[in-house]
Enzyme design. Sequence first.
Site, PDB file in Angstrom:
ATOM      1  N   CYS A  20      17.523-136.928  66.042  1.00 22.22           N
ATOM      2  CA  CYS A  20      18.613-136.150  66.641  1.00 22.22           C
ATOM      3  C   CYS A  20      18.339-135.886  68.116  1.00 22.22           C
TER       4      CYS A  20
ATOM      5  N   CYS B 218      21.966-137.292  68.067  1.00 22.12           N
ATOM      6  CA  CYS B 218      22.981-136.291  68.443  1.00 22.12           C
ATOM      7  C   CYS B 218      22.957-135.902  69.929  1.00 22.12           C
TER       8      CYS B 218
ATOM      9  N   LYS C  68      23.454-138.780  72.536  1.00 24.66           N
ATOM     10  CA  LYS C  68      24.828-139.256  72.269  1.00 24.66           C
ATOM     11  C   LYS C  68      25.863-138.268  72.814  1.00 24.66           C
TER      12      LYS C  68
ATOM     13  N   TYR D 277      30.126-144.049  61.884  1.00 15.65           N
ATOM     14  CA  TYR D 277      29.986-143.054  62.954  1.00 15.65           C
ATOM     15  C   TYR D 277      29.521-143.687  64.265  1.00 15.65           C
ATOM     16  N   ILE D 278      28.382-144.405  64.193  1.00 17.27           N
ATOM     17  CA  ILE D 278      27.777-144.886  65.439  1.00 17.27           C
ATOM     18  C   ILE D 278      28.664-145.945  66.077  1.00 17.27           C
TER      19      ILE D 278
ATOM     20  N   GLU E 227      31.712-144.203  67.677  1.00 22.08           N
ATOM     21  CA  GLU E 227      31.311-143.384  68.829  1.00 22.08           C
ATOM     22  C   GLU E 227      30.914-144.282  70.004  1.00 22.08           C
TER      23      GLU E 227
ATOM     24  N   ASP F  25      17.399-137.164  56.006  1.00 22.54           N
ATOM     25  CA  ASP F  25      17.884-138.543  55.855  1.00 22.54           C
ATOM     26  C   ASP F  25      17.071-139.348  54.849  1.00 22.54           C
TER      27      ASP F  25
ATOM     28  N   HIS G  76      48.293-119.959  71.449  1.00 25.75           N
ATOM     29  CA  HIS G  76      49.151-120.913  72.127  1.00 25.75           C
ATOM     30  C   HIS G  76      48.765-121.050  73.588  1.00 25.75           C
TER      31      HIS G  76
ATOM     32  N   GLU H 194      46.442-124.316  66.897  1.00 25.89           N
ATOM     33  CA  GLU H 194      47.599-123.560  66.404  1.00 25.89           C
ATOM     34  C   GLU H 194      48.464-124.407  65.465  1.00 25.89           C
TER      35      GLU H 194
HETATM   36  P1  FAD Z   1      14.536-137.602  61.703  1.00 22.59           P
HETATM   37  O1  FAD Z   1      15.193-136.751  62.707  1.00 22.59           O
HETATM   38  O2  FAD Z   1      14.749-139.071  61.793  1.00 22.59           O
HETATM   39  O3  FAD Z   1      12.972-137.274  61.792  1.00 22.59           O
HETATM   40  C1  FAD Z   1      12.020-137.991  61.066  1.00 22.59           C
HETATM   41  C2  FAD Z   1      10.699-137.915  61.808  1.00 22.59           C
HETATM   42  O4  FAD Z   1       9.666-138.371  60.954  1.00 22.59           O
HETATM   43  C3  FAD Z   1      10.643-138.798  63.042  1.00 22.59           C
HETATM   44  O5  FAD Z   1      10.300-138.017  64.167  1.00 22.59           O
HETATM   45  C4  FAD Z   1       9.575-139.837  62.721  1.00 22.59           C
HETATM   46  O6  FAD Z   1       8.821-140.217  63.857  1.00 22.59           O
HETATM   47  C5  FAD Z   1       8.725-139.090  61.720  1.00 22.59           C
HETATM   48  N1  FAD Z   1       7.977-139.941  60.798  1.00 22.59           N
HETATM   49  C6  FAD Z   1       8.460-140.983  60.064  1.00 22.59           C
HETATM   50  N2  FAD Z   1       7.483-141.489  59.279  1.00 22.59           N
HETATM   51  C7  FAD Z   1       6.373-140.752  59.521  1.00 22.59           C
HETATM   52  C8  FAD Z   1       5.033-140.782  59.008  1.00 22.59           C
HETATM   53  N3  FAD Z   1       4.672-141.668  58.080  1.00 22.59           N
HETATM   54  N4  FAD Z   1       4.145-139.892  59.491  1.00 22.59           N
HETATM   55  C9  FAD Z   1       4.511-138.969  60.433  1.00 22.59           C
HETATM   56  N5  FAD Z   1       5.759-138.903  60.946  1.00 22.59           N
HETATM   57  C10 FAD Z   1       6.668-139.779  60.489  1.00 22.59           C
HETATM   58  N6  FAD Z   1      23.887-135.942  63.152  1.00 22.59           N
HETATM   59  C11 FAD Z   1      24.705-134.900  63.458  1.00 22.59           C
HETATM   60  O7  FAD Z   1      24.742-133.911  62.704  1.00 22.59           O
HETATM   61  N7  FAD Z   1      25.498-134.908  64.575  1.00 22.59           N
HETATM   62  C12 FAD Z   1      25.497-135.957  65.434  1.00 22.59           C
HETATM   63  O8  FAD Z   1      26.220-135.930  66.428  1.00 22.59           O
HETATM   64  C13 FAD Z   1      24.651-137.065  65.147  1.00 22.59           C
HETATM   65  N8  FAD Z   1      24.624-138.119  65.974  1.00 22.59           N
HETATM   66  C14 FAD Z   1      23.770-139.153  65.698  1.00 22.59           C
HETATM   67  C15 FAD Z   1      23.759-140.241  66.571  1.00 22.59           C
HETATM   68  C16 FAD Z   1      22.927-141.313  66.312  1.00 22.59           C
HETATM   69  C17 FAD Z   1      22.920-142.479  67.271  1.00 22.59           C
HETATM   70  C18 FAD Z   1      22.074-141.294  65.179  1.00 22.59           C
HETATM   71  C19 FAD Z   1      21.131-142.442  64.910  1.00 22.59           C
HETATM   72  C20 FAD Z   1      22.089-140.219  64.304  1.00 22.59           C
HETATM   73  C21 FAD Z   1      22.938-139.145  64.552  1.00 22.59           C
HETATM   74  N9  FAD Z   1      23.004-138.056  63.703  1.00 22.59           N
HETATM   75  C22 FAD Z   1      23.843-137.012  63.979  1.00 22.59           C
HETATM   76  C23 FAD Z   1      22.168-138.004  62.477  1.00 22.59           C
HETATM   77  C24 FAD Z   1      20.921-137.134  62.700  1.00 22.59           C
HETATM   78  O9  FAD Z   1      20.228-137.575  63.839  1.00 22.59           O
HETATM   79  C25 FAD Z   1      20.024-137.213  61.468  1.00 22.59           C
HETATM   80  O10 FAD Z   1      20.772-136.878  60.322  1.00 22.59           O
HETATM   81  C26 FAD Z   1      18.834-136.271  61.583  1.00 22.59           C
HETATM   82  O11 FAD Z   1      18.058-136.557  62.705  1.00 22.59           O
HETATM   83  C27 FAD Z   1      17.971-136.357  60.309  1.00 22.59           C
HETATM   84  O12 FAD Z   1      16.833-135.548  60.436  1.00 22.59           O
HETATM   85  P2  FAD Z   1      15.525-135.877  59.597  1.00 22.59           P
HETATM   86  O13 FAD Z   1      14.593-134.742  59.840  1.00 22.59           O
HETATM   87  O14 FAD Z   1      15.888-136.187  58.210  1.00 22.59           O
HETATM   88  O15 FAD Z   1      14.933-137.209  60.209  1.00 22.59           O
HETATM   89  P1  NAP Z   2      27.626-145.472  58.714  1.00 20.74           P
HETATM   90  O1  NAP Z   2      28.380-144.333  59.266  1.00 20.74           O
HETATM   91  O2  NAP Z   2      27.173-145.428  57.322  1.00 20.74           O
HETATM   92  O3  NAP Z   2      28.521-146.767  58.933  1.00 20.74           O
HETATM   93  C1  NAP Z   2      28.018-148.051  58.698  1.00 20.74           C
HETATM   94  C2  NAP Z   2      29.122-149.047  58.984  1.00 20.74           C
HETATM   95  O4  NAP Z   2      28.559-150.352  58.974  1.00 20.74           O
HETATM   96  C3  NAP Z   2      30.241-149.017  57.970  1.00 20.74           C
HETATM   97  O5  NAP Z   2      31.449-149.228  58.645  1.00 20.74           O
HETATM   98  C4  NAP Z   2      29.904-150.208  57.087  1.00 20.74           C
HETATM   99  O6  NAP Z   2      31.054-150.812  56.568  1.00 20.74           O
HETATM  100  C5  NAP Z   2      29.289-151.163  58.087  1.00 20.74           C
HETATM  101  N1  NAP Z   2      28.364-152.127  57.508  1.00 20.74           N
HETATM  102  C6  NAP Z   2      27.373-151.919  56.620  1.00 20.74           C
HETATM  103  N2  NAP Z   2      26.701-153.051  56.390  1.00 20.74           N
HETATM  104  C7  NAP Z   2      27.287-154.002  57.152  1.00 20.74           C
HETATM  105  C8  NAP Z   2      27.047-155.376  57.354  1.00 20.74           C
HETATM  106  N3  NAP Z   2      26.066-156.014  56.725  1.00 20.74           N
HETATM  107  N4  NAP Z   2      27.847-156.050  58.207  1.00 20.74           N
HETATM  108  C9  NAP Z   2      28.852-155.420  58.857  1.00 20.74           C
HETATM  109  N5  NAP Z   2      29.130-154.120  58.715  1.00 20.74           N
HETATM  110  C10 NAP Z   2      28.346-153.429  57.865  1.00 20.74           C
HETATM  111  O7  NAP Z   2      26.302-145.773  59.576  1.00 20.74           O
HETATM  112  P2  NAP Z   2      25.999-145.635  61.127  1.00 20.74           P
HETATM  113  O8  NAP Z   2      27.241-145.649  61.922  1.00 20.74           O
HETATM  114  O9  NAP Z   2      24.934-146.628  61.397  1.00 20.74           O
HETATM  115  O10 NAP Z   2      25.360-144.174  61.229  1.00 20.74           O
HETATM  116  C11 NAP Z   2      24.278-143.798  60.364  1.00 20.74           C
HETATM  117  C12 NAP Z   2      24.443-142.370  59.940  1.00 20.74           C
HETATM  118  O11 NAP Z   2      24.077-141.509  61.015  1.00 20.74           O
HETATM  119  C13 NAP Z   2      25.877-141.988  59.611  1.00 20.74           C
HETATM  120  O12 NAP Z   2      26.169-142.243  58.253  1.00 20.74           O
HETATM  121  C14 NAP Z   2      25.926-140.517  59.917  1.00 20.74           C
HETATM  122  O13 NAP Z   2      25.612-139.769  58.766  1.00 20.74           O
HETATM  123  C15 NAP Z   2      24.865-140.337  60.976  1.00 20.74           C
HETATM  124  N6  NAP Z   2      25.550-140.149  62.273  1.00 20.74           N
HETATM  125  C16 NAP Z   2      26.266-139.004  62.435  1.00 20.74           C
HETATM  126  C17 NAP Z   2      26.946-138.801  63.606  1.00 20.74           C
HETATM  127  C18 NAP Z   2      27.749-137.534  63.785  1.00 20.74           C
HETATM  128  O14 NAP Z   2      27.542-136.596  63.037  1.00 20.74           O
HETATM  129  N7  NAP Z   2      28.646-137.486  64.749  1.00 20.74           N
HETATM  130  C19 NAP Z   2      26.913-139.760  64.618  1.00 20.74           C
HETATM  131  C20 NAP Z   2      26.164-140.912  64.415  1.00 20.74           C
HETATM  132  C21 NAP Z   2      25.493-141.104  63.226  1.00 20.74           C
HETATM  133  P3  NAP Z   2      31.758-150.321  55.195  1.00 20.74           P
HETATM  134  O15 NAP Z   2      32.698-149.249  55.582  1.00 20.74           O
HETATM  135  O16 NAP Z   2      32.425-151.558  54.743  1.00 20.74           O
HETATM  136  O17 NAP Z   2      30.646-149.876  54.275  1.00 20.74           O
END
Ligand code: FAD
Ligand code: NAP
Length: 449
Positions: free
Chosen positions: A43, A48, A51, A177-178, A181, A303, A438, A443
């Site tokens: 994040c 997040c 982004k 989502y990604i 966005e 996650d 408004h 609204e």
């Molecule tokens: P992470 O944040 O991925 O943290 C896992 C940590 O574990 C990492 O720091 C990693 O280095 C560490 N780790 C992994 N394996 C090991 C190991 N073996 N030993 C020690 N450390 C380890 N969510 C939102 O709510 N709003 C958003 O706008 C949003 N935008 C996003 C945009 C993008 C591009 C992406 C990719 C995700 C976005 N998300 C968003 C999703 C959000 O980032 C994740 O849901 C969130 O970070 C999950 O938190 P987590 O703690 O599960 O994992």
């Molecule tokens: P995602 O939201 O799960 O979307 C994946 C997309 O890829 C779907 O449209 C899926 O299609 C498509 N897809 C999957 N396999 C494919 C393939 N082999 N070839 C072509 N298309 C394929 O995943 P993401 O956008 O990578 O983001 C990952 C997660 O991060 C999200 O699920 C979300 O929870 C989190 N995230 C959150 C935010 C936010 O809160 N604003 C922003 C970014 C990310 P189908 O619809 O056909 O399955």
Amino acid sequence: MPEAPLDCLVIGGGSGGLAAARRAAARGAKVALVEASRLGGTCVHAGCIPKKLLWVAAELALGLDDAEALGFELERRSLDWGRFTRAIAAHTASLGARYARHLEAEGVRRIEGRARLVGPGVVDVDGRRFEARHVILATGGAPRVPDVPGAALGITSDALFTLPELPCRLCVVGGGYIGVEAASIFRALGSEVTLATRRSHALHDFGATLREALAAELSALGVALAPALVPAALERAGDGLFLRGAQGERLGPFDRVLWAIGRDPATSSLGLEAAGVALGPRGEVLVDAYQDTAVPGIHAVGDVTGGRELTPVAIAEGRRLADRLFGGSPASRVDHDDVPTVVFSLPPVGSVGLSLEAARERHGEAARAYRSTFTATRYALTRRRPRTTVELVVAGADERVVGVHVVGAGADELLQGFAVALKLGARKADLDRTIAIHPTTAEELVTLR
Ligand code: FAD
Ligand code: NAP
């Protein structure tokens, strides 16, 4: 002499792991947190936060055109990409440092390195052994790359925020989502963008109203939509990259191709087999409603569990789990129903609860939708005329609100309050008797007929 066992060892210092460790320490537990890379996780460093800052820049870029239409005279309009991305990196690094200070102040021991379970309650971190009564897995996930020839020529979201230059020609593959966005943000910043989706549409899980409204807005923004394209190969030829589809399609040339096709839970090399922790088909750690695996003393949040991949969900899971294990709250767990969510596209999409289709499945014909599409006053004088769509899904004779959906400027900020109302069991009549504010988009949700 071996160290005394910890009460709690958290693996992963992202949203979920930090929340769990800090709450456990606040409840008096002896806690350590292991992080292999940067505190803050996805994040903060590749999700997040960077982004949202890109999204702000994209909004401002569109706002410059709007300002001109209103009569502003603007001279310099170009974005210094290098300065901007360096500022983002400095900000996210400062957030990581802030987390380190919090952990120290709150008595959480920080261990740098890669953790691996070597048995129930026993964890190896690069050769050092730790024992804990409870181990919390919070290792998150990593972007998926398709198994097609040339896939390595593309990038994932991990590289998106440190690109050396703004790509002139970008292809985004994936309609989640990604994908949505990135496509709208880079288009607004000036890139030529193609969004390739394997289905006929993006945002499949969001219901037809939002999908169709967003598709129209993406087209109006100038994103080229390439529907029903299943990626088969990525090739370099001449001055760019070409995406080949399974039906023989060929899109390109592009400077960059972004794979945005989902994320895989980070469970390989974690030693889960040794500890007897079961994984699901996507490699996710299987947990029950209390974040417990089937192995006593091993839990997982965020996650890595393959649930809703959202930061607030990971944080809530971490905190509720720590409250249950160390805070004397045996029933503490997350209610995963009606999680509000925003897609930071341009315009943003906000959604909580059931789409009309999902409500019909659950409530039959007793479900219905109230909807309105309009041009917000924000755009009365601008050259562009984005359309805003709001939808209220209700069910039953008393019209309980089961879904609130918005595509349009302000959706990101207005949704949270409506999510509270939905959670409290609001009826449409409750919204109707609320005086409107408004002129706003919000609204419209209290004046629907
Ligand atoms: P992470 O944040 O991925 O943290 C896992 C940590 O574990 C990492 O720091 C990693 O280095 C560490 N780790 C992994 N394996 C090991 C190991 N073996 N030993 C020690 N450390 C380890 N969510 C939102 O709510 N709003 C958003 O706008 C949003 N935008 C996003 C945009 C993008 C591009 C992406 C990719 C995700 C976005 N998300 C968003 C999703 C959000 O980032 C994740 O849901 C969130 O970070 C999950 O938190 P987590 O703690 O599960 O994992
Ligand atoms: P995602 O939201 O799960 O979307 C994946 C997309 O890829 C779907 O449209 C899926 O299609 C498509 N897809 C999957 N396999 C494919 C393939 N082999 N070839 C072509 N298309 C394929 O995943 P993401 O956008 O990578 O983001 C990952 C997660 O991060 C999200 O699920 C979300 O929870 C989190 N995230 C959150 C935010 C936010 O809160 N604003 C922003 C970014 C990310 P189908 O619809 O056909 O399955």
